[in-house]
Scaffold this motif. Structure first.
Motif, PDB file in Angstrom:
ATOM      1  N   GLY A   1      75.844 -40.081 -23.422  1.00  0.00           N
ATOM      2  CA  GLY A   1      76.154 -38.858 -24.166  1.00  0.00           C
ATOM      3  C   GLY A   1      77.040 -37.905 -23.395  1.00  0.00           C
ATOM      4  O   GLY A   1      77.034 -37.895 -22.160  1.00  0.00           O
ATOM      5  N   GLU A   2      77.816 -37.151 -24.113  1.00  0.00           N
ATOM      6  CA  GLU A   2      78.766 -36.227 -23.521  1.00  0.00           C
ATOM      7  C   GLU A   2      78.913 -35.048 -24.481  1.00  0.00           C
ATOM      8  O   GLU A   2      78.906 -35.235 -25.704  1.00  0.00           O
ATOM      9  CB  GLU A   2      80.121 -36.952 -23.373  1.00  0.00           C
ATOM     10  CG  GLU A   2      81.212 -36.145 -22.748  1.00  0.00           C
ATOM     11  CD  GLU A   2      81.361 -36.435 -21.257  1.00  0.00           C
ATOM     12  OE1 GLU A   2      80.499 -37.126 -20.678  1.00  0.00           O
ATOM     13  OE2 GLU A   2      82.339 -35.941 -20.689  1.00  0.00           O
ATOM     14  N   GLU A   3      79.055 -33.870 -23.933  1.00  0.00           N
ATOM     15  CA  GLU A   3      79.258 -32.704 -24.789  1.00  0.00           C
ATOM     16  C   GLU A   3      80.593 -32.846 -25.513  1.00  0.00           C
ATOM     17  O   GLU A   3      81.612 -33.173 -24.896  1.00  0.00           O
ATOM     18  CB  GLU A   3      79.252 -31.439 -23.933  1.00  0.00           C
ATOM     19  CG  GLU A   3      79.121 -30.186 -24.750  1.00  0.00           C
ATOM     20  CD  GLU A   3      78.994 -28.956 -23.883  1.00  0.00           C
ATOM     21  OE1 GLU A   3      79.369 -27.877 -24.350  1.00  0.00           O
ATOM     22  OE2 GLU A   3      78.540 -29.074 -22.721  1.00  0.00           O
ATOM     23  N   VAL A   4      80.566 -32.593 -26.826  1.00  0.00           N
ATOM     24  CA  VAL A   4      81.771 -32.753 -27.643  1.00  0.00           C
ATOM     25  C   VAL A   4      82.449 -31.387 -27.776  1.00  0.00           C
ATOM     26  O   VAL A   4      81.829 -30.427 -28.232  1.00  0.00           O
ATOM     27  CB  VAL A   4      81.407 -33.316 -29.030  1.00  0.00           C
ATOM     28  CG1 VAL A   4      82.643 -33.435 -29.908  1.00  0.00           C
ATOM     29  CG2 VAL A   4      80.715 -34.675 -28.889  1.00  0.00           C
ATOM     30  N   PHE A  47      87.828 -31.588 -30.150  1.00  0.00           N
ATOM     31  CA  PHE A  47      87.661 -33.016 -30.460  1.00  0.00           C
ATOM     32  C   PHE A  47      86.865 -33.194 -31.752  1.00  0.00           C
ATOM     33  O   PHE A  47      87.169 -34.069 -32.567  1.00  0.00           O
ATOM     34  CB  PHE A  47      86.982 -33.745 -29.292  1.00  0.00           C
ATOM     35  CG  PHE A  47      86.859 -35.223 -29.533  1.00  0.00           C
ATOM     36  CD1 PHE A  47      87.992 -36.006 -29.769  1.00  0.00           C
ATOM     37  CD2 PHE A  47      85.613 -35.843 -29.561  1.00  0.00           C
ATOM     38  CE1 PHE A  47      87.887 -37.373 -30.010  1.00  0.00           C
ATOM     39  CE2 PHE A  47      85.498 -37.208 -29.799  1.00  0.00           C
ATOM     40  CZ  PHE A  47      86.634 -37.971 -30.021  1.00  0.00           C
ATOM     41  N   GLU A  48      85.867 -32.352 -31.943  1.00  0.00           N
ATOM     42  CA  GLU A  48      85.102 -32.458 -33.189  1.00  0.00           C
ATOM     43  C   GLU A  48      86.019 -32.187 -34.391  1.00  0.00           C
ATOM     44  O   GLU A  48      85.929 -32.879 -35.413  1.00  0.00           O
ATOM     45  CB  GLU A  48      83.928 -31.485 -33.196  1.00  0.00           C
ATOM     46  CG  GLU A  48      83.043 -31.714 -34.414  1.00  0.00           C
ATOM     47  CD  GLU A  48      81.797 -30.846 -34.438  1.00  0.00           C
ATOM     48  OE1 GLU A  48      81.244 -30.561 -33.369  1.00  0.00           O
ATOM     49  OE2 GLU A  48      81.395 -30.458 -35.556  1.00  0.00           O
ATOM     50  N   ARG A  94      89.185 -32.797 -34.520  1.00  0.00           N
ATOM     51  CA  ARG A  94      90.031 -33.995 -34.678  1.00  0.00           C
ATOM     52  C   ARG A  94      89.287 -35.092 -35.444  1.00  0.00           C
ATOM     53  O   ARG A  94      89.838 -35.719 -36.339  1.00  0.00           O
ATOM     54  CB  ARG A  94      90.431 -34.493 -33.278  1.00  0.00           C
ATOM     55  CG  ARG A  94      91.246 -35.770 -33.286  1.00  0.00           C
ATOM     56  CD  ARG A  94      91.635 -36.127 -31.852  1.00  0.00           C
ATOM     57  NE  ARG A  94      92.162 -37.474 -31.752  1.00  0.00           N
ATOM     58  CZ  ARG A  94      92.478 -38.067 -30.609  1.00  0.00           C
ATOM     59  NH1 ARG A  94      92.361 -37.420 -29.472  1.00  0.00           N
ATOM     60  NH2 ARG A  94      92.943 -39.304 -30.596  1.00  0.00           N
ATOM     61  N   ILE A  95      88.017 -35.276 -35.088  1.00  0.00           N
ATOM     62  CA  ILE A  95      87.223 -36.313 -35.760  1.00  0.00           C
ATOM     63  C   ILE A  95      86.963 -35.929 -37.220  1.00  0.00           C
ATOM     64  O   ILE A  95      87.052 -36.772 -38.124  1.00  0.00           O
ATOM     65  CB  ILE A  95      85.886 -36.536 -35.003  1.00  0.00           C
ATOM     66  CG1 ILE A  95      86.166 -37.118 -33.616  1.00  0.00           C
ATOM     67  CG2 ILE A  95      84.957 -37.460 -35.794  1.00  0.00           C
ATOM     68  CD1 ILE A  95      86.944 -38.429 -33.597  1.00  0.00           C
ATOM     69  N   ARG A  96      86.700 -34.655 -37.470  1.00  0.00           N
ATOM     70  CA  ARG A  96      86.469 -34.217 -38.861  1.00  0.00           C
ATOM     71  C   ARG A  96      87.728 -34.448 -39.698  1.00  0.00           C
ATOM     72  O   ARG A  96      87.640 -34.820 -40.871  1.00  0.00           O
ATOM     73  CB  ARG A  96      86.061 -32.743 -38.895  1.00  0.00           C
ATOM     74  CG  ARG A  96      84.615 -32.514 -38.477  1.00  0.00           C
ATOM     75  CD  ARG A  96      84.212 -31.056 -38.669  1.00  0.00           C
ATOM     76  NE  ARG A  96      82.861 -30.816 -38.231  1.00  0.00           N
ATOM     77  CZ  ARG A  96      81.764 -31.052 -38.957  1.00  0.00           C
ATOM     78  NH1 ARG A  96      81.882 -31.546 -40.182  1.00  0.00           N
ATOM     79  NH2 ARG A  96      80.556 -30.805 -38.475  1.00  0.00           N
ATOM     80  N   ILE A 150      89.967 -36.811 -39.162  1.00  0.00           N
ATOM     81  CA  ILE A 150      90.039 -38.267 -39.405  1.00  0.00           C
ATOM     82  C   ILE A 150      89.077 -38.648 -40.537  1.00  0.00           C
ATOM     83  O   ILE A 150      89.427 -39.390 -41.450  1.00  0.00           O
ATOM     84  CB  ILE A 150      89.700 -39.055 -38.112  1.00  0.00           C
ATOM     85  CG1 ILE A 150      90.813 -38.865 -37.075  1.00  0.00           C
ATOM     86  CG2 ILE A 150      89.497 -40.541 -38.401  1.00  0.00           C
ATOM     87  CD1 ILE A 150      90.479 -39.421 -35.688  1.00  0.00           C
ATOM     88  N   LEU A 151      87.866 -38.088 -40.469  1.00  0.00           N
ATOM     89  CA  LEU A 151      86.856 -38.419 -41.484  1.00  0.00           C
ATOM     90  C   LEU A 151      87.311 -37.945 -42.873  1.00  0.00           C
ATOM     91  O   LEU A 151      87.086 -38.636 -43.877  1.00  0.00           O
ATOM     92  CB  LEU A 151      85.508 -37.789 -41.111  1.00  0.00           C
ATOM     93  CG  LEU A 151      84.821 -38.387 -39.874  1.00  0.00           C
ATOM     94  CD1 LEU A 151      83.664 -37.504 -39.407  1.00  0.00           C
ATOM     95  CD2 LEU A 151      84.319 -39.803 -40.155  1.00  0.00           C
TER      96      LEU A 151
END
Lengths: 90, 198
Positions: free
Chosen positions: A61-64, A68-69, A71-73, A75-76
């Motif tokens: 685990g790593e703090e997000v 980056f979150e 960026r992922i949202r 993509i989603l």
């Protein structure tokens, strides 16, 4: 001690990592387990290695970051247009 | 799943929940933030495209972690990275034995003291500094908890090679931790204690 010939400290230390990884089975496993019950030095070493392994295991685990979150949202969200398409089942 | 909108919402939620683990694994495997974020992003896209292969929704996290691992390994294979197995690397360095030197035994249980003071950042730095072939097996075995057989299958190597790389990787890791402890004053602190008048 298990068996006719008890395990030596040298053998125990050679097999210790495999034992702690849960990959040692059968007679060698039992012999090492018995050795650790009677050998204080090898037991201390085993406890140290076990605890160090546990500490390493905690690195999951790593703090997000918020960037980056985001960026992922993004993509989603882009999947929305393809949601009706059949996923690849291969 | 039959409802595409529900399917996507569920995937989004499950992905965001698994994101810290995905990013952590990617970071440990690649050794840097930028590559880790690219790897995690690509793994999520692949997971979406192949979501039909997920048999059990409860196992999403393990499934997407496996996708990320395989993606990383296939990228490394295509970049033709060669293991450093020909290098003369120590396989038997033992942190425990170093900590058990007579002058450190003044501390009573120096190995316990060492572990109590060990910082997450020190461990991360030591793992990320490992040569890649050794870092990969240490991460997969010690952080992800994969059995030797699965690691060997993922890497396309014999189990014996996994064991050997794991032994070398752990020895290098312990050596780095020892050197860091020495740099941080472990030895000098203990020697000062020893020279203190009773």
């Amino acid at each position: 001690m298990s068996g006719e010939n008890p395990m030596t400290c040298e053998e125990a230390l050679r097999l210790l990592a495999v034992f702690l990884d849960g990959e040692l089975h059968g007679e060698p496993h039992d012999a090492l387990e018995s050795h650790l019950e009677v050998c204080r030095s090898c037991y201390s070493r085993a406890e140290f290695e076990r605890r160090l392994k546990t500490e390493i295991g905690r690195l999951r685990g790593e703090e997000v970051s918020s960037d980056f979150e985001a960026r992922i949202r993004s993509i989603l969200s882009s999947f929305a247009s393809s949601a009706a398409e059949q996923p690849d089942r291969s | 799943m039959l409802d595409p909108a529900r399917d996507r919402r569920w995937f989004e939620q499950a992905t965001l929940e698994a994101l810290p683990e995905l990013l952590g694994l990617a970071r440990r495997l690649t050794g840097n933030r930028e590559d880790a974020e690219d790897l995690a992003s690509e793994a999520i896209t692949r997971a979406w495209l192949h979501r039909g292969t997920l048999r059990d929704c409860e196992r999403f996290s393990g499934w997407v972690v496996r996708i990320l691992t395989n993606l990383f390994l296939s990228q490394r294979r295509s970049e033709a990275t060669h293991p450093h197995e020909s290098l003369d690397l120590e396989e038997d360095f033992s942190l425990f034995e170093r900590l058990h030197q007579p002058f450190l035994l003044w501390w009573g249980t120096p190995e316990q003291e060492f572990l109590d003071r060990l910082l997450r950042e020190d461990l991360i730095r030591a793992i990320e500094a490992l040569p890649e072939p050794f870092r990969i097996v240490v991460v997969l075995a010690d952080i992800q908890g994969y059995p030797y057989g699965e690691i060997a299958e993922s890497l396309g190597t014999p189990v014996g090679t996994v064991r050997s790389r794991l032994a070398r990787g752990r020895a290098l890791l312990q050596k780095a931790l020892w050197e860091h402890a020495c740099d941080s004053g472990l030895r000098s602190a203990s020697l000062e204690r020893r020279s203190d008048p009773p």
